[in-house]
Design a protein around this motif. Structure first.
Motif, PDB file in Angstrom:
ATOM      1  N   TYR A  47     -31.689  74.587  20.730  1.00 36.13           N
ATOM      2  CA  TYR A  47     -31.709  76.001  20.343  1.00 36.13           C
ATOM      3  C   TYR A  47     -30.982  76.891  21.342  1.00 36.13           C
ATOM      4  N   ASP A  48     -30.880  76.439  22.611  1.00 39.90           N
ATOM      5  CA  ASP A  48     -30.190  77.234  23.634  1.00 39.90           C
ATOM      6  C   ASP A  48     -28.718  76.852  23.780  1.00 39.90           C
ATOM      7  N   GLY A  49     -28.234  75.936  22.911  1.00 37.03           N
ATOM      8  CA  GLY A  49     -26.837  75.518  22.935  1.00 37.03           C
ATOM      9  C   GLY A  49     -26.524  74.403  23.914  1.00 37.03           C
ATOM     10  N   LYS A  50     -27.519  73.981  24.686  1.00 40.07           N
ATOM     11  CA  LYS A  50     -27.311  72.909  25.667  1.00 40.07           C
ATOM     12  C   LYS A  50     -27.591  71.552  25.036  1.00 40.07           C
ATOM     13  N   ALA A  51     -26.924  70.525  25.578  1.00 40.06           N
ATOM     14  CA  ALA A  51     -27.180  69.170  25.111  1.00 40.06           C
ATOM     15  C   ALA A  51     -28.603  68.764  25.490  1.00 40.06           C
ATOM     16  N   ALA A  52     -29.308  68.125  24.563  1.00 41.56           N
ATOM     17  CA  ALA A  52     -30.675  67.663  24.802  1.00 41.56           C
ATOM     18  C   ALA A  52     -30.864  66.298  24.156  1.00 41.56           C
ATOM     19  N   GLU A  53     -31.814  65.534  24.674  1.00 44.29           N
ATOM     20  CA  GLU A  53     -32.106  64.225  24.088  1.00 44.29           C
ATOM     21  C   GLU A  53     -32.608  64.405  22.655  1.00 44.29           C
ATOM     22  N   ALA A  54     -32.060  63.625  21.737  1.00 46.97           N
ATOM     23  CA  ALA A  54     -32.469  63.697  20.339  1.00 46.97           C
ATOM     24  C   ALA A  54     -33.788  62.972  20.096  1.00 46.97           C
ATOM     25  N   TYR A  55     -34.066  61.956  20.895  1.00 48.15           N
ATOM     26  CA  TYR A  55     -35.287  61.151  20.782  1.00 48.15           C
ATOM     27  C   TYR A  55     -35.886  61.021  22.174  1.00 48.15           C
ATOM     28  N   ARG A  56     -37.209  61.177  22.269  1.00 45.78           N
ATOM     29  CA  ARG A  56     -37.845  61.100  23.579  1.00 45.78           C
ATOM     30  C   ARG A  56     -39.147  60.326  23.489  1.00 45.78           C
TER      31      ARG A  56
END
Length: 138
Positions: free
Chosen positions: A82-91
Motif C-alpha cells: 500500500y505504501d508503494g514499497k516492495a514487500a513479501e507476498a507470502y510470509r
C-alpha cells in the motif's frame, strides 16, 4: 482453512498486519492442519473442511485482480504494498500453542498481497480463487 482479515482502521500497524490466513502443506499435513482448525473453531468436534490451493493459483488470481506478484533476484515472491514499497507476498506466521488450542499451527502463513486489493479487486480475487479450490473433509 480459514481466512480472516482485521477491520481496516486508519492505523499503519493494522494495515501492515492485514493478510489472508492460510496453512502450508510443506510444513504440516492436511490432517494436522484440519486437527488445528477443528479444535480452534469447532471445539474439536465434527469434520473440518479444507480447500487446497497452490502458490501458482494465488499468484495467477492476484495477477487477474491487478496485483503483480513476482520473484525478486533472491527468489522471494514480492508485490507492491500500500505504501508503494516492495514487500513479501507470502510470509510464515506460525501460531504458538495456547490454552485455547494446545496444538498451535507451525504451518500458518499469510498471503500478504491482499493488502493491495481494494474492495472491488478483493471481490474479484475471492470469486476467482473459490472457483479453483479442491475441497476436502477431514
Amino acid at each position: 482453512m480459514t481466512a480472516f482479515e482485521p477491520d481496516h482502521i486508519n492505523s499503519s500497524e493494522t494495515i501492515a498486519n492485514s493478510h489472508l490466513s492460510v496453512n502450508s502443506t510443506e510444513v504440516e499435513s492436511l490432517d494436522q492442519i484440519a486437527d488445528y482448525h477443528r479444535l480452534n473453531w469447532q471445539d474439536g468436534k465434527g469434520k473440518a473442511a479444507l480447500c487446497v490451493h497452490t502458490v501458482f493459483e494465488y499468484c495467477d488470481v492476484a495477477r487477474k485482480s491487478a496485483v503483480a506478484v513476482e520473484h525478486n533476484s533472491e527468489g522471494i515472491w514480492e508485490f507492491r504494498d500500500y505504501d508503494g514499497k516492495a514487500a513479501e507476498a507470502y510470509r510464515h506466521r506460525p501460531v504458538m500453542p495456547a490454552a485455547k488450542n494446545p496444538l498451535g499451527s507451525k504451518s500458518h502463513c499469510g498471503v500478504e498481497f491482499v493488502r493491495a486489493l481494494d474492495e472491488y479487486r478483493a471481490t474479484q480475487f475471492a470469486r476467482r480463487l473459490s472457483s479453483k479450490g479442491r475441497f476436502h473433509l477431514f
